[in-house]
Design a protein around this motif. Structure first.
Motif, PDB file in Angstrom:
ATOM      1  N   ASN A 121      46.803  21.640  57.944  1.00 55.22           N
ATOM      2  CA  ASN A 121      48.067  21.836  57.153  1.00 55.22           C
ATOM      3  C   ASN A 121      47.956  20.785  55.952  1.00 55.22           C
ATOM      4  O   ASN A 121      48.495  21.091  54.837  1.00 55.22           O
ATOM      5  CB  ASN A 121      49.323  21.440  58.081  1.00 55.22           C
ATOM      6  N   ALA A 125      47.954  21.583  51.924  1.00 52.13           N
ATOM      7  CA  ALA A 125      49.122  20.946  51.030  1.00 52.13           C
ATOM      8  C   ALA A 125      48.102  20.396  49.828  1.00 52.13           C
ATOM      9  O   ALA A 125      48.674  20.642  48.429  1.00 52.13           O
ATOM     10  CB  ALA A 125      49.759  20.048  51.695  1.00 52.13           C
ATOM     11  N   LYS A 128      46.970  23.226  47.416  1.00 48.79           N
ATOM     12  CA  LYS A 128      48.046  23.695  46.395  1.00 48.79           C
ATOM     13  C   LYS A 128      48.227  23.025  45.535  1.00 48.79           C
ATOM     14  O   LYS A 128      48.706  23.435  44.373  1.00 48.79           O
ATOM     15  CB  LYS A 128      49.207  23.891  47.605  1.00 48.79           C
TER      16      LYS A 128
END
Length: 208
Positions: A121, A125, A128
């Motif tokens: 995760n 992030a 992105k």
């Protein structure tokens, strides 16, 4: 009456001395001995060469049927979560390899462990924040099992991480996968903890 100046004209001499036809050669036996020694040495030399060739052939091993894909890197691997964001925002040369701090796999499995989900995760992030970045995920295995099987297992692990990133909203076109198989271990394969470290995942930044 016989001619006193030409006794026995036309008649063979009564006493004929016959000498040896050839003079004995004492060097002939030595010559034959030398030739025999040379022939023996030649035979031993060929025998040694044949034995050496046989040892080389016996010591050689066939190339593995499947060679795992080992990515080329330019730097020492670094932890993902603490450095990949800084790297993507910098200007250091490409490509660069990063090691996941917590993304290892159980024996003969390719599913991501619950304890390692936060690592995936965190990477999602970061990606992105840098939408132009492209990466390659490389999965590894420990040395147990055959090399072809470990190459397949490494690829399945890389694909599992890719699927998790896609599930977090990262486009699949930004992600490549590869297998390192059992190559390039980071720890010993003689212990349980060492094998766990070798069942790892690495990330290679291909583009910012």
């Amino acid at each position: 009456m016989a001619n006193p100046d030409h006794r026995g004209d036309g008649a063979p001499p009564r006493d004929v001395h016959v000498g040896p036809a050839t003079k004995k050669t004492g060097w002939l036996p030595w010559l034959l001995l030398a030739l025999g020694v040379l022939a023996l040495l030649f035979g031993l030399t060929r025998c040694n060469r044949n034995n050496e060739a046989a040892r080389v052939a016996a010591g050689s091993t066939a190339a593995p049927a499947t060679v795992p894909v080992t990515p080329t890197t330019t730097t020492t691997p670094l932890p993902v979560t603490s450095t990949v964001g800084t790297y993507l925002g910098g200007t250091e040369a490409l490509p660069r390899t990063f090691v996941f701090e917590k993304l290892n796999f159980d024996t003969n499995k390719s599913d991501i462990r619950a304890a390692d989900r936060d690592e995936v995760n965190a990477l999602a992030a970061t990606l992105k924040q840098y939408p132009n970045a492209r990466i390659r995920i490389v999965g590894y295995a420990d040395a147990r099992g055959t090399a072809p099987a470990n190459a397949t297992l490494g690829n399945e692990r890389a694909e599992s991480v890719k699927a998790a990133l896609v599930a977090e909203g990262i486009a699949a076109t930004r992600l490549e996968t590869a297998s390192g198989g059992e190559s390039n271990p980071v720890d010993t394969n003689a212990t349980q903890s060492g094998r766990f470290e070798n069942r790892r995942t690495e990330l290679i930044v291909l583009q910012r």
